[in-house]
Motif scaffolding. Structure first.
Motif, PDB file in Angstrom:
ATOM      1  N   THR A   1     -14.651  24.446  -4.316  1.00  0.00           N
ATOM      2  CA  THR A   1     -14.667  24.327  -2.857  1.00  0.00           C
ATOM      3  C   THR A   1     -13.246  24.373  -2.328  1.00  0.00           C
ATOM      4  N   LEU A   2     -13.020  25.256  -1.364  1.00  0.00           N
ATOM      5  CA  LEU A   2     -11.693  25.369  -0.754  1.00  0.00           C
ATOM      6  C   LEU A   2     -11.502  24.299   0.319  1.00  0.00           C
ATOM      7  N   ILE A   3     -10.284  23.877   0.471  1.00  0.00           N
ATOM      8  CA  ILE A   3      -9.924  22.906   1.518  1.00  0.00           C
ATOM      9  C   ILE A   3     -10.359  23.423   2.883  1.00  0.00           C
ATOM     10  N   SER A   4     -10.159  24.709   3.140  1.00  0.00           N
ATOM     11  CA  SER A   4     -10.506  25.292   4.443  1.00  0.00           C
ATOM     12  C   SER A   4     -11.987  25.136   4.781  1.00  0.00           C
ATOM     13  N   GLU A   5     -12.838  24.964   3.774  1.00  0.00           N
ATOM     14  CA  GLU A   5     -14.280  24.811   3.993  1.00  0.00           C
ATOM     15  C   GLU A   5     -14.668  23.397   4.414  1.00  0.00           C
ATOM     16  N   VAL A   6     -13.844  22.414   4.068  1.00  0.00           N
ATOM     17  CA  VAL A   6     -14.250  21.021   4.262  1.00  0.00           C
ATOM     18  C   VAL A   6     -13.259  20.175   5.058  1.00  0.00           C
ATOM     19  N   MET A   7     -12.115  20.739   5.414  1.00  0.00           N
ATOM     20  CA  MET A   7     -11.099  19.977   6.153  1.00  0.00           C
ATOM     21  C   MET A   7     -11.557  19.738   7.585  1.00  0.00           C
ATOM     22  N   THR A   8     -10.920  18.799   8.229  1.00  0.00           N
ATOM     23  CA  THR A   8     -11.103  18.596   9.662  1.00  0.00           C
ATOM     24  C   THR A   8     -10.116  19.531  10.346  1.00  0.00           C
ATOM     25  N   SER A   9     -10.648  20.498  11.084  1.00  0.00           N
ATOM     26  CA  SER A   9      -9.754  21.490  11.695  1.00  0.00           C
ATOM     27  C   SER A   9      -9.331  21.117  13.114  1.00  0.00           C
ATOM     28  N   LYS A  10     -10.098  20.269  13.769  1.00  0.00           N
ATOM     29  CA  LYS A  10      -9.708  19.808  15.105  1.00  0.00           C
ATOM     30  C   LYS A  10      -8.935  18.507  14.935  1.00  0.00           C
ATOM     31  N   VAL A  11      -7.652  18.637  14.655  1.00  0.00           N
ATOM     32  CA  VAL A  11      -6.814  17.477  14.345  1.00  0.00           C
ATOM     33  C   VAL A  11      -6.318  16.838  15.634  1.00  0.00           C
ATOM     34  N   ILE A  12      -6.491  15.550  15.710  1.00  0.00           N
ATOM     35  CA  ILE A  12      -5.972  14.785  16.836  1.00  0.00           C
ATOM     36  C   ILE A  12      -4.526  14.441  16.505  1.00  0.00           C
ATOM     37  N   THR A  13      -3.615  14.779  17.401  1.00  0.00           N
ATOM     38  CA  THR A  13      -2.189  14.547  17.173  1.00  0.00           C
ATOM     39  C   THR A  13      -1.585  13.823  18.379  1.00  0.00           C
ATOM     40  N   VAL A  14      -0.375  13.329  18.175  1.00  0.00           N
ATOM     41  CA  VAL A  14       0.377  12.714  19.273  1.00  0.00           C
ATOM     42  C   VAL A  14       1.811  13.215  19.226  1.00  0.00           C
ATOM     43  N   GLY A  15       2.494  13.056  20.334  1.00  0.00           N
ATOM     44  CA  GLY A  15       3.919  13.338  20.385  1.00  0.00           C
ATOM     45  C   GLY A  15       4.708  12.111  19.986  1.00  0.00           C
ATOM     46  N   PRO A  16       5.982  12.274  19.698  1.00  0.00           N
ATOM     47  CA  PRO A  16       6.809  11.151  19.247  1.00  0.00           C
ATOM     48  C   PRO A  16       7.041  10.080  20.307  1.00  0.00           C
TER      49      PRO A  16
END
Length: 146
Positions: free
Chosen positions: A70-85
């Motif tokens: 199984t590739l990471i691209s198949e199971v990763m969370t692609s909508k990553v919640i991020t913040v600025g510094p």
């Protein structure tokens, strides 16, 4: 209270990452080696996802997939919640609680500055509160308040 960028300066901004075309087994080995619960998924230094223990449990183990196939691209969370510094630790905790995530990449101008975990934020909050208590006790002692 400190900002995400300040906290990264204190705790360090070392992150671990994996390309999306790697298999899950490689990710698990890397996570175990460094005693971490998440890897940033980077493609040419661009954040394209995050792979966590939760992703493994829900998208690999429970679905009967194998880690080596199984590739990471198949199971990763692609909508990553991020913040600025510039986000405060308090804001980061609110975001993590509301969105039910345990890892928060800090991004500035499209580049990953680091990764904060819920543990990092809890530790910082406890430290901040202990500092406030110490200050209040000091003020009370020297102002005659009992």
């Amino acid at each position: 209270m400190r900002t995400a960028g300040q906290l990264l300066t204190i705790k360090g901004n070392k992150t671990f990452s994996i390309p999306p075309n790697s298999n899950v087994y490689e990710a698990l080995v890397l996570m175990e080696k460094h005693h971490i619960g998440a890897l940033l998924v980077l493609e040419k230094e661009k954040l394209v996802g995050i792979f966590t223990e939760r992703d493994y449990a829900r998208n690999v183990a429970l679905k009967g997939k194998t880690s080596k196939d199984t590739l990471i691209s198949e199971v990763m969370t692609s909508k990553v919640i991020t913040v600025g510094p510039d986000k405060s630790v308090e804001n980061c905790m609110s975001i993590m609680t509301e969105k039910r995530v345990r890892h928060l990449p800090v991004i500035e101008k499209g580049h990953v500055m680091g990764l904060l975990s819920i543990g990092d934020l809890v530790k910082e909050t406890i430290s901040y509160q202990q500092s406030l208590i110490k200050q209040l006790k000091f003020r009370a002692k020297y102002s005659g308040i009992k």
